[in-house]
Design an enzyme around this catalytic site. Structure first.
Site, PDB file in Angstrom:
ATOM      1  N   ASP A   1       0.826  -1.201   0.000  1.00  0.00           N
ATOM      2  CA  ASP A   1       0.000   0.000   0.000  1.00  0.00           C
ATOM      3  C   ASP A   1       0.870   1.265   0.000  1.00  0.00           C
ATOM      4  O   ASP A   1       1.875   1.324   0.720  1.00  0.00           O
ATOM      5  CB  ASP A   1      -0.864  -0.031   1.272  1.00  0.00           C
TER       6      ASP A   1
ATOM      7  N   GLU B   1      14.363 -15.105   0.854  1.00  0.00           N
ATOM      8  CA  GLU B   1      14.759 -16.181   1.776  1.00  0.00           C
ATOM      9  C   GLU B   1      13.810 -17.370   1.653  1.00  0.00           C
ATOM     10  O   GLU B   1      14.084 -18.447   2.152  1.00  0.00           O
ATOM     11  CB  GLU B   1      14.685 -15.695   3.239  1.00  0.00           C
TER      12      GLU B   1
HETATM   13  C1  NOJ Z   1      -4.500   2.896  -0.967  1.00  0.00           C
HETATM   14  C2  NOJ Z   1      -5.639   1.966  -0.687  1.00  0.00           C
HETATM   15  O1  NOJ Z   1      -5.941   1.250  -1.856  1.00  0.00           O
HETATM   16  C3  NOJ Z   1      -6.769   2.825  -0.211  1.00  0.00           C
HETATM   17  O2  NOJ Z   1      -7.979   2.105  -0.136  1.00  0.00           O
HETATM   18  C4  NOJ Z   1      -6.383   3.434   1.124  1.00  0.00           C
HETATM   19  O3  NOJ Z   1      -7.388   4.327   1.544  1.00  0.00           O
HETATM   20  C5  NOJ Z   1      -5.072   4.203   1.022  1.00  0.00           C
HETATM   21  N1  NOJ Z   1      -4.074   3.504   0.278  1.00  0.00           N
HETATM   22  C6  NOJ Z   1      -4.507   4.486   2.393  1.00  0.00           C
HETATM   23  O4  NOJ Z   1      -4.028   3.328   2.979  1.00  0.00           O
END
Ligand code: NOJ
Length: 545
Positions: free
Chosen positions: A211, A262
C-alpha cells in the site's frame, strides 16, 4: 539474491502472467451472518474462483483494525480482525486456496498504522521528546505557540495532513487522522516490517501488494509543498516532492525483497505506486526491488484507440527495459467501476461526476460493452492482469448510495467535496433474490440495489451471453493461447482500431470506431455479438486464431 529471485522457471515466476482476482473481503461473502464479508465466506466461495480460472487472489487488509479506512488502518499486523475471522482460519484459507491451485497475496500497509496501534498509543502517552515518538512524524508546530501545522501538506482525503496532540505537538497523516504516518528512517520501523513479512511468509502467503508504495519516505527538512488540495490523488510526477516518490524508498524495498528471497516458491511483491512518469515507476521494478507494480494508466485513459495504444506501447517499452512484466488494471476498490467510467463521455472527470455530475450523460449499455472489450484487451496483453471482484459480473458503480450510508472517510474529511469509494465496494450478489442476494444472512454493511439480483452469480451462470461466462471463457482461452512469450506485434487496421498479434499467432482486435470492421480468421472469443456478416462492431474486442 537467492535462487528464487533469479530462477527463470515459470513456476517461480508465476506472477509474470498471472490473473489476480482482488478480494475486497468486507464485501465478498459473509459467512457468519453479521453483514460483513469474512474469511469463512471467502473459503466457501473458493470453488467459484477456481471455476472462474484465476491464478491468484489478493485480499485487502484483514488485520485487526478499527476500520477507520476499511482496514488500511492496522492495529496489529500479526492478527486477523475478529469481524473477518481468526488467524487459524486465515491459515486454513491459504492452505485450501493452494489446494485449488490459487495463490494468495496479502496487503502490506507500511506507510501508516492505525492510531490504535500499540506504538502510536505509546507515543501519544509519552512526554514530548520521548524516543517512542520517533517512530512517527511528531513535531512542534509553527507560528505563535506552535498553533499552526509544521508544513502546508494536505491529506489525500482532504484537510491538513497534520493533527495536533493534546500536548501541542503535531503528527503527520497523509490519509485520515486515524492513520499516523510511520517514520521510515527509524531502525525499529525497518526491522518490524521485515519481521511482519517473515510472519506471513511462514504462513505460506505467496506475496504482498504494498500500500502507498510511493509514499513511505518524507523530506527530513519538512519543506512546504506549495500545492493545492488533490483529493484521492497521488503524485503529479513533480520532481523532489516532499513526500511522494522519494529516492529513499528504494533501499527499503531492497530490504523487503531480500526477506522474500529467503523463502522458496516464488513469493512476490506488487507495488501500489501512483507514479505517473513511467521512467520513475520503472525504478521500483529493478531486479532487486518489486516484482511488479500496478499500472494505473489505462484506468485513467480516455476510450480511444490512440490513448490506449500509446499507454500500452510506453508501458511495454519502459517496464521491459528493466526486465519487469507489466500489469494491467481496469478497476479496484478505490476507483469508479469501469463499466460506469467507460459509459461517461470521454474527458469526464469521473471522480467529480460521482459527487454531483449529471446522471443523464451515463450510457450504461455502452459502458458495459466497452468494459467487456477493455478487459479482453488487457487479458490479451503480455504480463499480468488484476481483476476486481464483481467485474466478472459486469457490476456498475452504485453511484446513488444515499449519503447517510457512506463509510469512506473521504466523504467527511473532504467536507463533502468527494463522495468517496463506497460505490465500488457494495457487497457482491450471489443469488437472484433474498435480502442480500446471497451475500449473507444479515443486512449488508452497505445497501445493495435491486438491480444487483439479475447481475448475481446465479443469474449469470450458464447464460452464454453473460459477463460471467465471458470472463470464464476469456481466462480459459487466455491460458491456452495467450500465456506465451512476451512479444507483441502491432497491426495497422486504421486509426480507430487497436490490433496486435501475440507470439502464439493469436490476434486481438479492438474496435473503438463507430463502424463495424471486417475480420479474417477463426474467432476464438468476442466480447459481444458480431454483426450478421461476421464484422466486429463498435466497442467490441475479438481474439482471432
Ligand atoms: C490505498 C488503498 O488502496 C486505499 O484504499 C487506502 O485508503 C489508502 N491507500 C490508504 O491506505
Amino acid at each position: 539474491m537467492t535462487s528464487s529471485a533469479t530462477d527463470s522457471s515459470t513456476v517461480d515466476r508465476w506472477w509474470r502472467t498471472a490473473v489476480v482476482y482482488q478480494v475486497y473481503i468486507r464485501s465478498f461473502a459473509d459467512g457468519n451472518g453479521d453483514g460483513t464479508g469474512d474469511i469463512a465466506g471467502l473459503r466457501s466461495r473458493l470453488p467459484f474462483l477456481r471455476d472462474l480460472g484465476v491464478d491468484a487472489i489478493w485480499i485487502n487488509p484483514w488485520y485487526r483494525s478499527p476500520l477507520a479506512d476499511g482496514g488500511y488502518d492496522v492495529a496489529d499486523y500479526r492478527d486477523i480482525d475478529p469481524q473477518y475471522g481468526t488467524l487459524d482460519q486465515a491459515e486454513a484459507l491459504i492452505t485450501e486456496a493452494h489446494e485449488h491451485g490459487i495463490k494468495v497475496i496479502g496487503d502490506l500497509v507500511p506507510n501508516h498504522t492505525s492510531d490504535q496501534h500499540v506504538w502510536f498509543a505509546e507515543a501519544v502517552a509519552a512526554p514530548i521528546g520521548d524516543p517512542s515518538r520517533e517512530r512517527y512524524h511528531i513535531r512542534p508546530g509553527t507560528g505563535p505557540d506552535g498553533a499552526e501545522p509544521p508544513t502546508d501538506w494536505r491529506s489525500v482525503f482532504g484537510g491538513p495532513a497534520w493533527t495536533r496532540l493534546d500536548d501541542g505537538e503535531w503528527y503527520l497523516h497523509l490519509f485520515a487522522p486515524e492513520q499516523p504516518d510511520l517514520n521510515w528512517d527509524h531502525p525499529e520501523v525497518r526491522s518490524e516490517f521485515c519481521d511482519v513479512l517473515r510472519f506471513w511468509m511462514e504462513r505460506d502467503l505467496d506475496g504482498f501488494r504494498v500500500d502507498v508504495a510511493h509514499g513511505l519516505v518524507k523530506d527530513p527538512t519538512f519543506p512546504d509543498a506549495n500545492e493545492a488540495q488533490r483529493l484521492l490523488a497521488g503524485s503529479e510526477g513533480r520532481e523532489n516532492h516532499p513526500f511522494w516518490d522519494r529516492d529513499g524508498i528504494h533501499p527499503i524495498v531492497r530490504e523487503w525483497r531480500a526477506v522474500l528471497d529467503e523463502y522458496p516458491g516464488g513469493r512476490m511483491l506488487v507495488a501500489e505506486a501512483w507514479v505517473p512518469r513511467p521512467e520513475r515507476l520503472a525504478l521500483y521494478l529493478r531486479p532487486d526491488e518489486y516484482h511488479q507494480s500496478f499500472n494505473f494508466n489505462l484506468l485513467e485513459a480516455a476510450w480511444e484507440a490512440g490513448d490506449y495504444r500509446r499507454i500500452i506501447a510506453e508501458t511495454l517499452e519502459v517496464q521491459g527495459g528493466v526486465g519487469a512484466a507489466p500489469t494491467w488494471v481496469m478497476s479496484n476498490h478505490d476507483v469508479v467501476r469501469h463499466p460506469t467510467r467507460l459509459g461517461l463521455p470521454n474527458g469526464t472527470d469521473w471522480r467529480a461526476w460521482l459527487l454531483d455530475g449529471d446522471r443523464s450523460i451515463l450510457d450504461a449499455e455502452a459502458g458495459l460493452a466497452r468494459a467487456r472489450a477493455a478487459t479482453m484487451l488487457t487479458l490479451a496483453l503480455p504480463g499480468g492482469t488484476y481483476l476486481y471482484q464483481g467485474e466478472e459480473l459486469g457490476l456498475p458503480e452504485v453511484h446513488d448510495l444515499p449519503t447517510d450510508v457512506l463509510d469512506d472517510p473521504v466523504w467527511e474529511r473532504s467536507d463533502h467535496q468527494a463522495k468517496g469509494r463506497d460505490g465500488c465496494r457494495v457487497p457482491l450478489p450471489w443469488t437472484t433474490d433474498g435480502p442480500s442476494f446471497g451475500f449473507g444472512d444479515a443486512e449488508p454493511w452497505l445497501p445493495m440495489p435491486d438491480s444487483f439480483g439479475p447481475l448475481s452469480v446465479d443469474a449469470q451462470r450458464g447464460d452464454s451471453d453473460s459477463t460471467l461466462t465471458l470472463y470464464t471463457e476469456a481466462l480459459r482461452v487466455r491460458r491456452e493461447h495467450l500465456v506465451t512469450d512476451e512479444a507483441l506485434t502491432w497491426l495497422d487496421l486504421g486509426d480507430d482500431v487497436l490490433a496486435f498479434e501475440r507470439g502464439s499467432g493469436v490476434r486481438c482486435v479492438v474496435n473503438f470506431g463507430t463502424e463495424p470492421i471486417a475480420l479474417d480468421g477463426e474467432v476464438l472469443l468476442a466480447s459481444g455479438p458480431l454483426t450478421a456478416d461476421g464484422g466486429l462492431p463498435t466497442d467490441t474486442t475479438v481474439w482471432l486464431g
